[in-house]
Design an enzyme around this catalytic site. Structure first.
Site, short mmCIF file in Angstrom:
data_model
loop_
_atom_site.label_atom_id
_atom_site.label_comp_id
_atom_site.label_asym_id
_atom_site.label_seq_id
_atom_site.Cartn_x
_atom_site.Cartn_y
_atom_site.Cartn_z
N GLU A 263 0.50 -0.80 -0.06
CA GLU A 263 -0.12 0.00 -0.13
C GLU A 263 0.72 1.41 -0.08
OE1 GLU A 263 -1.73 -0.76 3.79
OE2 GLU A 263 -2.76 -2.27 3.03
N CYS A 332 0.53 32.95 12.78
CA CYS A 332 0.44 33.03 13.43
C CYS A 332 1.21 31.89 14.93
CB CYS A 332 -0.50 33.97 15.12
SG CYS A 332 -0.48 35.48 13.60
N GLU A 333 2.27 31.29 14.47
CA GLU A 333 2.81 30.44 15.20
C GLU A 333 4.44 30.20 14.40
OE1 GLU A 333 0.87 27.00 17.48
OE2 GLU A 333 -0.35 27.63 16.55
N TYR A 360 0.82 13.90 1.54
CA TYR A 360 0.13 15.11 2.79
C TYR A 360 0.33 15.69 3.02
CZ TYR A 360 0.60 9.98 3.52
OH TYR A 360 0.41 8.00 3.58
#
Ligand SMILES: *Cc1c(COP(=O)(O)O)cnc(C)c1O
Length: 404
Positions: A263, A332-333, A360
């Site tokens: 997979e 904001c991080e 991803y």
């Protein structure tokens, strides 16, 4: 030989469709699938694209066109696969932590099902008995994968039925006359060692005598691709060679045929994808030059969540002097895409491409900070086409209902 998309092509797409934009090259996906088929040509193998890496229906369509099967981690992914036109027999559904009703829905679609818990196995037995062949996902107690967050087979992992509960499994199989057609073990992502897959194969050797109706052995995904130059990758040729020996041995012992299933998610789509961003601001002080781009962890969370390394290039300036930059987002991080990266001189307005972003990437994106999800563009036979529009303001309000 496959050649990645050029700075010129990516810049043109950014100019046409705006930034930030995900770009996917179908030629690379085809190339990866051909590699698998070439190496496994002599081996009784089936590949199921782990669609959770990237579910855009145009990507699924391409996966279908090249003759690959699909693995789904949720009922909705299975429905997307059906929507795309996959035959149910070419769809595998490997979910975890789900309500039994989702498994019933999957059975109604007629797809292959791998069951991940004793309680759902029991419910499945009660409802279907021997009438619906099924696979069991096992937890082998193998620590593997790039890091703990993407490791799924160790002894404190939530995935699969612990192998120590084999007796409980066998009791259920007997009680309900279950038709166990497959055994499944996925140990995690970014598995560079062929030995890990072969450890799983050894476990299957011990298990098969307990399951006389088993015909497929599913070793999951997790083939590693290179994020940096000289990064180790899974040696597909060696894996194919070892799996061939393994299957030949099994068939000699049991006088019947077995299939190995895999997979791969990342292996098929990661290197096909690029996230192209624009530099909004430069801050150059005290020996740190920040290049602040119009994207962030809301679009590509891998660097922050997994400390993943993604190559970054200035595609607007491919020959100027080089200098170190720290590339950050606009959330904001603290959302650093890459620290101390040697790039050709960066100017405000330049496009920076983040490589290896197909798997991803968009799939884990969000509207954090009420920002829009990016557009997606697919390059098919060299021609770019929009395959998902960028969000607009109405998308932020779409499912919200005002109190009355
Ligand atoms: C995520 C996942 C895969 C794919 O993993 P990759 O690292 O992308 O190859 C395969 N099988 C299962 C069950 C998964 O959860």
């Amino acid at each position: 030989m496959y050649k990645e998309l050029s700075a010129e092509t990516l810049s043109k797409i950014a100019n046409t469709y705006g930034t930030p934009v995900y770009v996917y090259d179908t030629d690379k996906i085809s190339h990866q699938f051909e590699q698998l088929n070439k190496e496994f040509a002599k081996t009784n193998t089936r590949f199921f694209y782990a669609s959770k890496a990237l579910t855009n229906i145009n990507i699924l369509q391409h996966i279908l066109n090249i003759g690959c099967n699909v693995d789904c981690s949720s009922i909705n992914e299975a429905k997307l696969a059906i929507h795309t036109g996959f035959e149910p027999t070419n769809i595998l559904y490997t979910s975890n932590g789900i309500d039994f009703s989702e498994i019933e829905e999957a059975a109604a679609l007629g797809v292959h099902i791998n069951i991940d818990s004793l309680s759902n196995l029991e419910k499945f037995g009660k409802k279907f008995g021997h009438s619906y062949p099924v696979g069991i996902r096992l937890r082998p107690n193998i620590m593997a994968g790039g890091n703990l967050k993407i490791s799924t087979g160790h002894q404190s992992s939530k995935f699969g039925i612990p192998i120590e509960q084999l007796n409980e499994i066998l009791q259920l199989v007997k009680k309900y006359n279950l038709y166990i057609r497959g055994l499944h073990i996925h140990t995690g992502s970014e598995i560079k060692d062929v030995a890990v897959f072969m450890k799983v194969a050894d476990i299957f050797v011990d298990l098969i005598p307990h399951f006389p109706e088993v015909s497929f052995l599913d070793l999951g995904g997790g083939f590693k691709v290179a994020y940096k130059e000289k990064d180790p990758t899974t040696d597909i040729a060696e894996l194919a060679h070892e799996i061939n020996i393994f299957l030949t041995g099994l068939e000699k012992t049991h006088l019947r045929q077995f299939e190995c299933w895999f997979e791969p998610g990342k292996y098929l789509v990661s290197e096909a994808g690029y996230l192209v961003t624009k530099v909004n601001v430069l801050k150059d002080f005290n020996n740190i030059a920040f290049a602040g781009v119009d994207s962030g962890l809301n679009h590509l969370i891998r660097p922050m969540m997994y400390d993943a390394y993604h190559r970054i290039e200035n595609i607007s300036n491919t020959s100027g002097n080089k200098k170190n930059y720290t590339i950050t987002g606009n959330i904001c991080e603290t959302d650093t895409f890459g620290s101390d990266r040697l790039l050709h001189e960066v100017r405000e307005g330049d496009f920076l491409a983040i490589y290896n972003a197909g798997a991803y990437g968009f799939e884990m994106s969000s509207n954090y900070n009420a920002r829009f999800k990016p557009a997606e563009v697919m390059v098919k036979e060299g021609i770019p086409q929009l395959i998902r529009k960028r969000d607009v303001f109405a998308d932020l309000l779409r499912n919200q209902t005002p109190l009355i």
